[in-house]
Structures are given as C-alpha cells and as structure tokens.
Design an enzyme around this catalytic site. Structure first.
Site, PDB file in Angstrom:
ATOM      1  N   LEU A 500      68.564 -21.226  45.670  1.00 13.49           N
ATOM      2  CA  LEU A 500      68.435 -20.483  46.933  1.00 13.49           C
ATOM      3  C   LEU A 500      67.578 -21.241  47.926  1.00 13.49           C
ATOM      4  O   LEU A 500      67.741 -21.102  49.129  1.00 13.49           O
ATOM      5  CB  LEU A 500      67.782 -19.121  46.676  1.00 13.49           C
ATOM      6  CG  LEU A 500      68.573 -18.123  45.843  1.00 13.49           C
ATOM      7  CD1 LEU A 500      67.713 -16.914  45.528  1.00 13.49           C
ATOM      8  CD2 LEU A 500      69.826 -17.698  46.578  1.00 13.49           C
ATOM      9  N   GLY A 501      66.663 -22.010  47.402  1.00  9.11           N
ATOM     10  CA  GLY A 501      65.792 -22.726  48.333  1.00  9.11           C
ATOM     11  C   GLY A 501      64.714 -23.479  47.612  1.00  9.11           C
ATOM     12  O   GLY A 501      64.558 -23.400  46.397  1.00  9.11           O
ATOM     13  N   GLY A 504      57.165 -24.177  48.606  1.00 11.73           N
ATOM     14  CA  GLY A 504      55.989 -25.002  48.460  1.00 11.73           C
ATOM     15  C   GLY A 504      55.589 -25.223  47.014  1.00 11.73           C
ATOM     16  O   GLY A 504      54.953 -26.215  46.687  1.00 11.73           O
ATOM     17  N   PHE A 505      55.935 -24.300  46.175  1.00 10.31           N
ATOM     18  CA  PHE A 505      55.409 -24.385  44.819  1.00 10.31           C
ATOM     19  C   PHE A 505      56.516 -24.612  43.799  1.00 10.31           C
ATOM     20  O   PHE A 505      56.308 -24.520  42.619  1.00 10.31           O
ATOM     21  CB  PHE A 505      54.642 -23.110  44.500  1.00 10.31           C
ATOM     22  CG  PHE A 505      53.613 -22.813  45.531  1.00 10.31           C
ATOM     23  CD1 PHE A 505      52.404 -23.474  45.511  1.00 10.31           C
ATOM     24  CD2 PHE A 505      53.857 -21.902  46.549  1.00 10.31           C
ATOM     25  CE1 PHE A 505      51.449 -23.226  46.476  1.00 10.31           C
ATOM     26  CE2 PHE A 505      52.902 -21.657  47.516  1.00 10.31           C
ATOM     27  CZ  PHE A 505      51.698 -22.320  47.478  1.00 10.31           C
ATOM     28  N   LYS A 522      61.770 -18.245  40.342  1.00  5.74           N
ATOM     29  CA  LYS A 522      61.016 -19.343  40.946  1.00  5.74           C
ATOM     30  C   LYS A 522      60.475 -20.239  39.844  1.00  5.74           C
ATOM     31  O   LYS A 522      59.681 -19.817  39.017  1.00  5.74           O
ATOM     32  CB  LYS A 522      59.871 -18.785  41.786  1.00  5.74           C
ATOM     33  CG  LYS A 522      59.027 -19.882  42.383  1.00  5.74           C
ATOM     34  CD  LYS A 522      58.460 -19.456  43.704  1.00  5.74           C
ATOM     35  CE  LYS A 522      58.376 -20.645  44.635  1.00  5.74           C
ATOM     36  NZ  LYS A 522      58.230 -20.312  46.003  1.00  5.74           N
ATOM     37  N   ASP A 619      50.519 -19.932  53.357  1.00  6.76           N
ATOM     38  CA  ASP A 619      51.780 -20.596  53.686  1.00  6.76           C
ATOM     39  C   ASP A 619      52.752 -19.582  54.256  1.00  6.76           C
ATOM     40  O   ASP A 619      53.905 -19.509  53.848  1.00  6.76           O
ATOM     41  CB  ASP A 619      52.348 -21.295  52.451  1.00  6.76           C
ATOM     42  CG  ASP A 619      53.439 -22.306  52.827  1.00  6.76           C
ATOM     43  OD1 ASP A 619      53.538 -22.643  54.018  1.00  6.76           O
ATOM     44  OD2 ASP A 619      54.187 -22.728  51.936  1.00  6.76           O
TER      45      ASP A 619
END
Ligand SMILES: *[C@@H]1O[C@H](CO)[C@@H](O)[C@H](O)[C@H]1NC(C)=O
Ligand SMILES: *[C@@H]1O[C@H](CO)[C@@H](O)[C@H](O)[C@H]1NC(C)=O
Ligand SMILES: *[C@@H]1O[C@H](CO)[C@@H](O)[C@H](O)[C@H]1NC(C)=O
Ligand SMILES: *[C@@H]1O[C@H](CO)[C@@H](O)[C@H](O)[C@H]1NC(C)=O
Ligand SMILES: *[C@@H]1O[C@H](CO)[C@@H](O)[C@H](O)[C@H]1NC(C)=O
Length: 814
Positions: A500-501, A504-505, A522, A619
C-alpha cells in the site's frame, strides 16, 4: 529646501488641525453624525458609527484607536440603523440618544436624574459618561457606559452587582462577529449564597469559575499575579464585583465573552501590531457545569474522569458504567444527624457550587465545623479565605455539585459523613486483609485451571489449523499476537502487489486474514536498535491509545528480526491520494475538508494532551492521514517516533525523523522537537488541504524569491487576498469565506517561525470550532526556498523546488 519647509509647515498644520478637530465631549448644542467621532483625551478610544464585518447596519460604538475592529461597547446593539443617517445627541435632560434619520430614537441611555447642563464625555478608560457640566468631578457622573457592558470587560470596569442600587453588571455575548445583538451567553457574578462567577446560557449554568478564595476564583487556579494586569474581588454590604486594572497602561488587555460562550483575554502586541490570546477559559470536559453530577469529582487526567467521593456510590450504576455521569452519586450510609456524624477532609478541590451556601467572614474553621454539625441539612464546610492560615466560614446546605480535582491550586473541603461510614472504613480495612487471603488463594486455583485449559486448547488448535492466524495473548502482551506465517500468507508473502505504501518506519501491505478480515500490515524496518522488551512495552502503550481520529492497532507480530504491526484497514487510503489528485480532489468538498481538518486537530490534541502518554507524532503529513469509508480522518504512524525515533530526551535528538516540507525550522535545524513541531506540521497540512497543493512541490516565484506554499499563503495573507489560496476545484467559496479565512488564519498561526508563538492543539481546536478573535500571525518559518541560480529557465525552477516526499532520517553529529 523650500519644499522641505513647506512640508514641515503642512505637517504641523495638519497635525494641529487634527488635534483641534478631535474632541472628547459634546453638549446639547452639538451632535455627532455618522462619519464624525469623539476621541478620548489620551487618544486611546474613539466613539462613532461603524458596521461590523460585512454587515450593512450602522451601530454607535467605542473602539480602540490602534485597532479599530476591536469594538468594546455598542449602544444600539439590537437596533442597527440601515443607512448613514445616524446621529448622536445629548438631550437637555442628560439622556444620550441615537437618532436615525434625525428624528427616530433608536436608542436612549435613560439617564435617571436630570442634569442642569449635561456633558457627554468619552474618557481614556473607554468609559462614556454623562455628567453635569458645572461639576468637574468625574465620580459624580449621572450615567456611564461601564454600567452597561456588552461582551467586553475593560480595565476598571466592575463585573458584579451593586446591592444599594440593584444594578447588575454582566457580560453578554454577541450573536456573531457581524451582529452585535445580544447572544446566548452571559457572564455574571451570581450573588446568591456566597457570590460566584458563572457563565450561563439562558437560565442554565454552562461553566463556573466559582467563588473567590482570597487569591483567585476556586475554579481558576491559573489566575496569578502577572506583569500585565492586577485584579481584585470586592465583597461588602454595598457591592460585589471583580475588576482588573493594567499594570502599565501601554500594555493593553481586555476580556471578551465570545459568541460561543468562551471567555478569552487578549493582549495587544505592539511589535506585531495585533491582539494575542493571553488565556482562555479552559476547554476540558470537567469545565462543563456539574459534568459528574452531585458528590462526585471530575479529573481530566484520570480515566474515567468522574469518581464518587469517598462514602458515596453512583446513583445509577447502569448510567455510570455507560459513561453517563450526570446522575452523580448518593450516600452509602444515610446521615444520623444527632452528633452521629463526622467530617471527611478532601484536598486539592475546586469548591462546589455555592448558590445555596451561607458564609461568615470572621469565624474560625473550628467554629465553622461546630455550626455545620448543629444543622442537620449542612453537608460540608470550608474556609472562606485561604490566605495565610485560612479564615472565614463557608457552609453548604444542598447537594455538592461541580467539583473537580486539581494537581495544584486546589482547596480543602470537609464533607459530612455518617460516623458509621468511618467505622465501616476501618472494619473494611481489617476484613480486607482476610478477604485478600481468600481471594488470592481462589485466584491461584482458578488461574491454574484456566492456564491448563488454555494450553491444551492452543495445542489442539495448533495441531488442527497449522499455519492459520492464531491470536493469543502472551502473558506479557495485552495485544493480540499474530503468527509470522499467518501474516506472510495474508499478504502473499509481502508481495509488491499487496504493497500500500512506504512510510517512515517501513512498508505497509494490505492483508486478508483467513477469516476474511482485511487489515493493514506494517513491516517495520529492521534497523531499530531497540531491544525486544522495550519494543513490546512501547507497542502495549501505543495499543492503549484509542480515539476516533487515530488508526486502531489490532495486534503485532515479533519473531526473530521481524517486527510487524497490524492495523485496521482504511478503504479510502490516505489524504494525499485525494487532495493532490486532479480528479479525486473534486470529491472533497469544503464540508469534508473542514471535517478532516477538525478531525486531525482532535486526534492530535488527544496525542498531545488527553492520552496519558503525551505522544509527539513527529511525522504528521498528508500520507499519514488515512480516511475511513465516511471520509473521517485517522492519524496513522503515531507513537512510532517514540519507539523508533532514537533517544527519548525531550529537547534534542541526534536522529531526525520527519518529512521535508512538514518539518518545523527548529526541528530540521537543531533536532529540537516538542508538541509545537507537530503543530507546525499540522499548520502545513491545513494549508495543503485548503489549497490542494503540496508545500514541498509548490513553486511560486515572486520578485525573485522562490516561495513555497507557506510563503505563498503568507504573501496572499498580508496582501489581503487569502481567498485566492483555495483549491480551484472547490469552485466559488464566497459564501464560506469566513470559514476559509479562519482555516488559513489558524494554519498560518501554526506555522509561525517561533515555536512559542504557535498555539497548542487545545487552542487550535477552540479556534477552529468557535468564533473567538484570532491573534495576528507572524511570518512563517521556512517560507522561502533557497534563492534560485540566476535566470533559471522554468523547468529548472520546478526542479529546484521539487523533492521527493519520502520520509527522511538524518543522522546529525552532536
Ligand atoms: C435612511 O433610511 C430611511 C428609512 O429607512 C430613509 O427614510 C432615509 O431617507 C434614508 N436616508 C439616507 C440619507 O439615505
Ligand atoms: C430605555 O428605556 C426604554 C423604555 O423603557 C427601553 O426600551 C430601553 O431598553 C432603555 N434603554 C436602556 C439603555 O436601558
Ligand atoms: C510602560 O511600558 C513602556 C513601554 O513598554 C515603558 O517605556 C514604560 O517605562 C513602562 N512604564 C512603567 C511604569 O513601567
Ligand atoms: C460571624 O461570626 C462572628 C463570630 O462568631 C459573629 O460575631 C458575627 O456576628 C457573625 N456575622 C454574621 C454576619 O453572621
Ligand atoms: C439549617 O440551615 C438552613 C439553611 O440556612 C436553615 O433554613 C434552617 O433553619 C437551619 N436549621 C436549624 C435547625 O438551624
């Protein structure tokens, strides 16, 4: 040289003429027409006709000369004059009258006693007086506007009641910024019982600053000696009032009751030439009058916020459990009255509603207790004045309402309980030890059985459904743990088609669990130096953060080097997919945009203040705002900076996490982060949502300055063309211009250069949801990109401005 001399003479003449034209008083032989004004002798205030905002109606009012839209008093607030035919006069009897069309009286001061030769004078305090021209003592006035305030309390004005004349002075809100007619809210000192300061809507109290304790109002622990204003509270047989005066009359301050019922203090900033919000009445839920009902205390920092006092139980357990606290609490044991009662001391409180209390200013606390004990209907007592050892006596004769707990600045209160309640407490204590023994023993037994059961169940399950997602709770995790295998299956082995994307982490994948449940997965990048236990602790903490505007964490997975977080899936993806997309941005009408802005603000406020953790996001950006099916915004990736952002020191970090374009100057430059750096990012987001343009890729060359979106917005703002900032896909926004301008204004306040100038999120939420006056913004931080190389072609310009939008992690040397 001659020209110069002429100029000097001209200046002198014109100044002289202006001064001689500015008068501060009129007599019956004069009148003031629309267009003419009175100016107070020191030049602070001006009186004349005006139209607020875009309205057409003409009103007679008094305003600050340094800031003519700060109107402090209006005469004909209910009866505007439709055109410029208004005239101000004073009659031979001493009545100030406002006439329209030179004959119809639209307003009159109704001065009670007649004067021989009346004079109307505007004083430098902003007070309009009617006095006798033969008597120069200003104290012997016949009428004064300070007795009839509108929504503004000026220095020297008395808010309260005169018991001799019966005159009560209170603030009433305006209907709106464009309509000064009396609105819904009233701020007054309620003289019943021991006087207290309350805000009311109709006949209901909305919030209560409370009674005066010698130092301040009991519900205003923040009222303290300060360099700007002095204050006093006076109570005697003749009158009761609150008043403030300026420490230095060159630092102006005023209190305004906004049309949404919020009290704000504004202070004039000479440097920025604008009003700054100095303080507001607080905005947490405990400020709602009697939020927890009777015999309960409210504590905004605890969960649940309402607690029954000791010796009291909730009146309706059902309502109490469903977080409806308004029923309050009742006594566990009825009072016996005939010296069978005792007093329990509570500390750190806002004292309860005093509207049916009794007081004596000289009694001691011991006498006070005796008096309360003697009267069966007396429920509590306390000192009247907490200065020094404390003095005076305050007794309550009714249910105790609207108390809250303060961590500092609270007061002592002694509440009556049946003496058996005291015995019960002691007995409970001893029997508790016995009971505890029994409970522990039986708990061990039950736990043993459960653990055995769980182990065998899990074993069976594992055998039967090998590889299926198993969610179990390890003893040290409160959050469901997922199997790595199951996650890999759900995401087709983290295939790029499921991606999906990239955040930053780590990367985010769409996953479908075996039960058909869709989740967002994630996979955190492996470079965190953190130990497993710290990671688990942090994830447990993050899991406890729950708010409508935060993405919900469903579980996690820790195996070997893998650290994975499982979130609820948001079908509408992230905000950047809408606002920066030329076709999809039409789906976001203004109503949705404002809903998104307010939602993000509330989510961020929760992270900063309301959650027990005080999380700085670090962020915040459009791609971290996810949208649910009804386009409600949900902040994602919160709390990760805490786990992954390097060391936990508040002020400095040697590792900068963030995204160019959203980073505040002090963070990008010095690695200094605070909640105000999040506020900066929020401001950028607001401007992006309004304009539909990215701060980062935005490029606007103006006078050889290469302005980014912030610079562009600032430029439009100071040129009074802020409406031009709006996204063209929104179409004509004229009817909503107030809302749009307010959003841009709040956005600019958030991106100011100096962190201390930026508002905190509670003020932002307040500013977005009410019509309070906003301070003037200062120049934003980072409003210019680097100067361009000379004479760049347009294509290189674009390149110079654009940069990719990937979160950066910079290592900074110390
Ligand atoms: C102002 O309005 C009144 C009635 O509304 C009208 O009679 C009068 O002529 C108007 N005066 C001016 C100067 O326009
Ligand atoms: C003056 O008296 C009139 C008639 O009694 C009343 O309508 C008006 O509100 C009064 N004005 C003020 C300022 O009290
Ligand atoms: C009041 O403030 C002005 C300007 O800030 C300063 O010059 C003046 O000395 C101050 N007066 C007093 C009495 O402090
Ligand atoms: C207050 O208490 C003092 C001492 O008990 C007493 O002398 C005085 O009359 C009381 N005042 C009032 C107003 O009750
Ligand atoms: C108790 O106090 C209440 C309220 O002041 C009063 O009305 C009542 O008469 C008092 N009762 C006694 C027995 O003094």
């Amino acid at each position: 040289m001659i020209v110069f001399k002429l100029l000097v003479v001209y200046c002198f003449l014109s100044c002289f003429l202006r001064f001689s034209a500015a008068i501060d008083s009129i007599t019956p032989s004069h009148s003031i027409r629309d267009g003419e004004t009175l100016v107070s002798a020191g030049g602070t205030f001006e009186l004349g006709f005006f139209s607020p905002g875009n309205s057409k109606g003409r009103y007679l009012g008094i305003w600050y000369r340094i800031s003519t839209d700060a109107v402090v008093w209006v005469a004909n607030r209910e009866t505007p004059i439709p055109n410029r035919s208004g005239v101000l006069k004073v009659t031979n009897e001493g009545d100030i009258v406002v006439l329209s069309n030179t004959e119809t009286i639209v307003w009159s001061s109704n001065t009670s006693s007649a004067a021989k030769s009346p004079v109307v004078q505007l004083l430098d305090s902003g007070n309009l007086l009617v006095r006798d021209g033969n008597d120069n003592d200003l104290e012997n006035f016949l009428w004064q506007s300070f007795d009839y305030p509108c929504d503004t309390l000026l220095p020297g004005m008395k808010l309260g009641k005169n018991f001799v004349t019966g005159l009560e002075c209170s603030l009433t809100s305006s209907k709106s910024t464009e309509n000064p007619a009396q609105g819904e809210f009233l701020l007054r000192i309620n003289p019943h019982g021991f006087p207290q300061l309350v805000a009311m809507k109709g006949d209901k109290i909305t919030t209560r600053a409370g009674s005066w304790n010698g130092l301040r109002f009991t519900g205003h622990p923040g009222l303290m000696p300060n360099p700007i204003f002095n204050y006093e509270f006076v109570l005697n047989e003749k009158e009761v009032y609150y008043e403030f005066t300026l420490v230095n009359s060159s630092v102006i301050s005023r209190l305004v009751l906004s049309s949404s019922g919020i009290l704000g203090r504004f202070t004039w900033n000479d440097r920025t030439h604008g009003w700054e919000l100095y303080s507001t009445s607080q905005v947490d839920q405990c400020e709602n009058y009697a939020f927890c009902g009777a015999y309960a205390t409210c504590n905004a920092n605890s969960s649940p916020v309402c607690t029954c006092l000791e010796g009291f139980v909730s009146k309706s357990q059902k309502h109490w459990n469903s977080v409806d606290w308004s029923d309050g609490c009742v006594r566990r044991t009825q009072l016996e009255c005939n010296d069978g009662d005792v007093f329990q001391k509570y500390t750190g409180l806002k004292l309860p509603d005093t509207s049916s209390s009794w007081f004596n200013m000289t009694m001691s606390l011991v006498e006070c207790e005796g008096l309360c004990l003697k009267n069966c209907s007396c429920t509590a007592y306390s000192n009247l004045d907490i200065r020094g050892e404390g003095s005076g006596c305050l007794l309550w004769f009714n249910n105790l309402n609207d108390m809250r707990v303060y961590s500092h600045g609270g007061q002592d209160l002694y509440i009556r309980l049946a003496s058996s309640e005291n015995d019960i407490k002691k007995k409970r204590h001893s029997s508790k030890i016995k009971q505890a023994g029994i409970i522990v023993a039986s708990a061990i037994l039950v736990m043993g059985i459960i653990i055995l059961g769980v182990i065998s169940y899990v074993r069976k399950k594992k055998l039967r459904f090998k590889g299926k997602a198993i969610r179990r709770r390890k003893e040290d995790m409160e959050l469901p743990i997922f199997d790595l295998m199951a996650i890999a299956n759900a995401t087709c082995n983290f295939s790029s088609s499921n991606k999906l994307g990239e955040g930053g982490f780590g990367s985010v994948y769409k996953g479908t669990l075996q039960e058909g449940h869709v989740v967002a997965v994630k996979r955190l990048s492996k470079n965190s130096g953190q130990g497993l236990n710290e990671f688990k602790n942090e994830v447990n903490l993050i899991a406890k953060l729950q708010h409508r505007n935060l993405v919900k964490l469903l579980g996690c997975c820790i195996e070997g080097n893998e650290k994975i977080l499982i979130y609820e899936y948001m079908p509408n993806k992230s905000l950047d997919a809408f606002i920066f997309d030329h076709t999809r941005n039409t789906l976001l009408d203004w109503r949705i945009r404002i809903q998104i802005i307010c939602g993000i603000a509330r989510g961020l406020l929760y992270l900063h203040q309301d959650s027990r953790l005080r999380i700085i996001h670090r962020d915040l950006k459009a791609s971290n705002i996810l949208l649910d099916e009804s386009m409600n915004p949900k902040i994602s990736d919160f709390g990760l900076a805490r786990t992954f952002g390097g060391d936990q020191i508040e002020a400095n970090t040697n590792r900068i996490v963030g995204t160019y374009g959203y980073m505040s100057p002090e963070y990008a430059g010095h690695g200094q982060f605070s909640i105000k750096s999040d506020v900066f990012s929020f401001g950028v987001l607001v401007l992006e949502i309004v304009s539909g343009k990215r701060n980062q890729r935005f490029c606007h060359v103006n006078d050889h300055l290469n302005l980014n979106l912030l610079g562009h917005a600032w430029r439009l703002w100071i040129e009074d063309k802020a409406m031009e900032l709006t996204d063209q896909s929104l179409g004509n926004m004229c009817t909503l211009s107030d809302q749009v301008l307010r959003c841009v204004h709040v956005g600019l306040l958030c991106v100011q250069q100096r962190p201390e100038d930026r508002p905190d999120m509670s003020s932002v939420v307040l500013m977005l949801s009410s019509e309070i006056l906003l301070p003037k913004p200062n120049q934003p931080g980072f409003y210019m990109e680097k100067a361009l190389p000379e004479a760049g072609s347009s294509s290189t310009e674009r390149e110079a401005c654009s940069a990719n939008e990937i979160t950066i992690t910079l290592l900074k040397g110390r």
